[in-house]
Design a protein around this motif. Structure first.
Motif, mmCIF file in Angstrom:
data_model
loop_
_atom_site.group_PDB
_atom_site.id
_atom_site.type_symbol
_atom_site.label_atom_id
_atom_site.label_comp_id
_atom_site.label_asym_id
_atom_site.label_seq_id
_atom_site.Cartn_x
_atom_site.Cartn_y
_atom_site.Cartn_z
ATOM 1 N N ALA A 39 0.816 -1.213 0.000
ATOM 2 C CA ALA A 39 0.000 0.000 0.000
ATOM 3 C C ALA A 39 0.850 1.265 0.000
ATOM 4 C CB ALA A 39 -0.943 0.000 1.203
ATOM 5 N N THR A 49 -4.048 -2.690 -5.734
ATOM 6 C CA THR A 49 -5.087 -3.708 -5.924
ATOM 7 C C THR A 49 -4.736 -4.979 -5.154
ATOM 8 O OG1 THR A 49 -5.631 -2.824 -8.103
ATOM 9 C CG2 THR A 49 -6.317 -5.088 -7.650
ATOM 10 N N LYS A 52 -5.202 -4.343 -1.399
ATOM 11 C CA LYS A 52 -6.623 -4.391 -1.037
ATOM 12 C C LYS A 52 -7.108 -5.840 -0.934
ATOM 13 C CE LYS A 52 -11.124 -2.783 -2.614
ATOM 14 N NZ LYS A 52 -11.852 -2.056 -3.647
ATOM 15 N N TYR A 55 -5.607 -7.355 2.290
ATOM 16 C CA TYR A 55 -6.330 -6.881 3.471
ATOM 17 C C TYR A 55 -7.688 -7.565 3.558
ATOM 18 C CZ TYR A 55 -3.204 -2.957 4.708
ATOM 19 O OH TYR A 55 -2.158 -2.185 5.124
ATOM 20 N N LEU A 81 -7.200 -1.625 6.326
ATOM 21 C CA LEU A 81 -7.959 -1.623 5.077
ATOM 22 C C LEU A 81 -8.703 -0.300 4.925
ATOM 23 C CD1 LEU A 81 -9.148 -2.953 2.536
ATOM 24 C CD2 LEU A 81 -10.866 -4.017 4.009
ATOM 25 N N LEU A 85 -8.158 2.532 1.978
ATOM 26 C CA LEU A 85 -9.256 2.937 1.106
ATOM 27 C C LEU A 85 -9.554 4.425 1.219
ATOM 28 C CD1 LEU A 85 -11.700 -0.073 1.534
ATOM 29 C CD2 LEU A 85 -10.136 0.377 -0.359
ATOM 30 N N ASP A 90 -11.249 5.794 -2.148
ATOM 31 C CA ASP A 90 -12.090 4.685 -2.609
ATOM 32 C C ASP A 90 -13.256 4.541 -1.651
ATOM 33 O OD1 ASP A 90 -13.153 2.311 -3.522
ATOM 34 O OD2 ASP A 90 -11.235 1.282 -3.679
ATOM 35 N N ARG A 94 -15.674 -2.887 2.237
ATOM 36 C CA ARG A 94 -14.939 -4.153 2.154
ATOM 37 C C ARG A 94 -15.805 -5.170 1.525
ATOM 38 N NH1 ARG A 94 -16.115 -7.835 6.394
ATOM 39 N NH2 ARG A 94 -17.589 -6.863 7.719
#
Length: 94
Positions: A39, A49, A52, A55, A81, A85, A90, A94
């Motif tokens: 990250a 990606t 994510k 996580y 997470l 995000l 984003d 989740r």
């Protein structure tokens, strides 16, 4: 109540060792650790990606291990997470 707690603890230990690999808490720690490193690469969409996904896998494993999607023990998996995000902007959950 004490007997049920001991039985549940024994079942969790057995389940975490069933495939001969690391226990679930250690697996989730490793996933979070690697995902956190990925990250950091904000300029790489593929790294983000993958982070994510890692996580998400950490959260999924911990939910199964804890037997709940609202257990306080999930915070250590959900917070990184969420931070990733929100830093990406984003709005997806989740």
């Amino acid at each position: 109540v004490e007997a049920k707690r001991k039985k549940f603890t024994a079942m969790r230990k057995l389940a975490s060792r069933s495939d001969g690999s690391s226990p679930i808490p250690e697996k989730t720690w490793a996933l979070r650790n690697v995902a956190g490193t990925l990250a950091l690469k904000r300029d790489s969409q593929s790294a983000l990606t993958q982070a994510k996904a890692m996580y998400g896998e950490s959260v999924r494993l911990k939910e199964e291990y804890l037997g709940s999607d609202s257990h306080p023990g999930l915070l250590e998996d959900l917070l990184p997470l969420s931070r990733m995000l929100s830093a990406r902007g984003d709005g997806e959950s989740r």
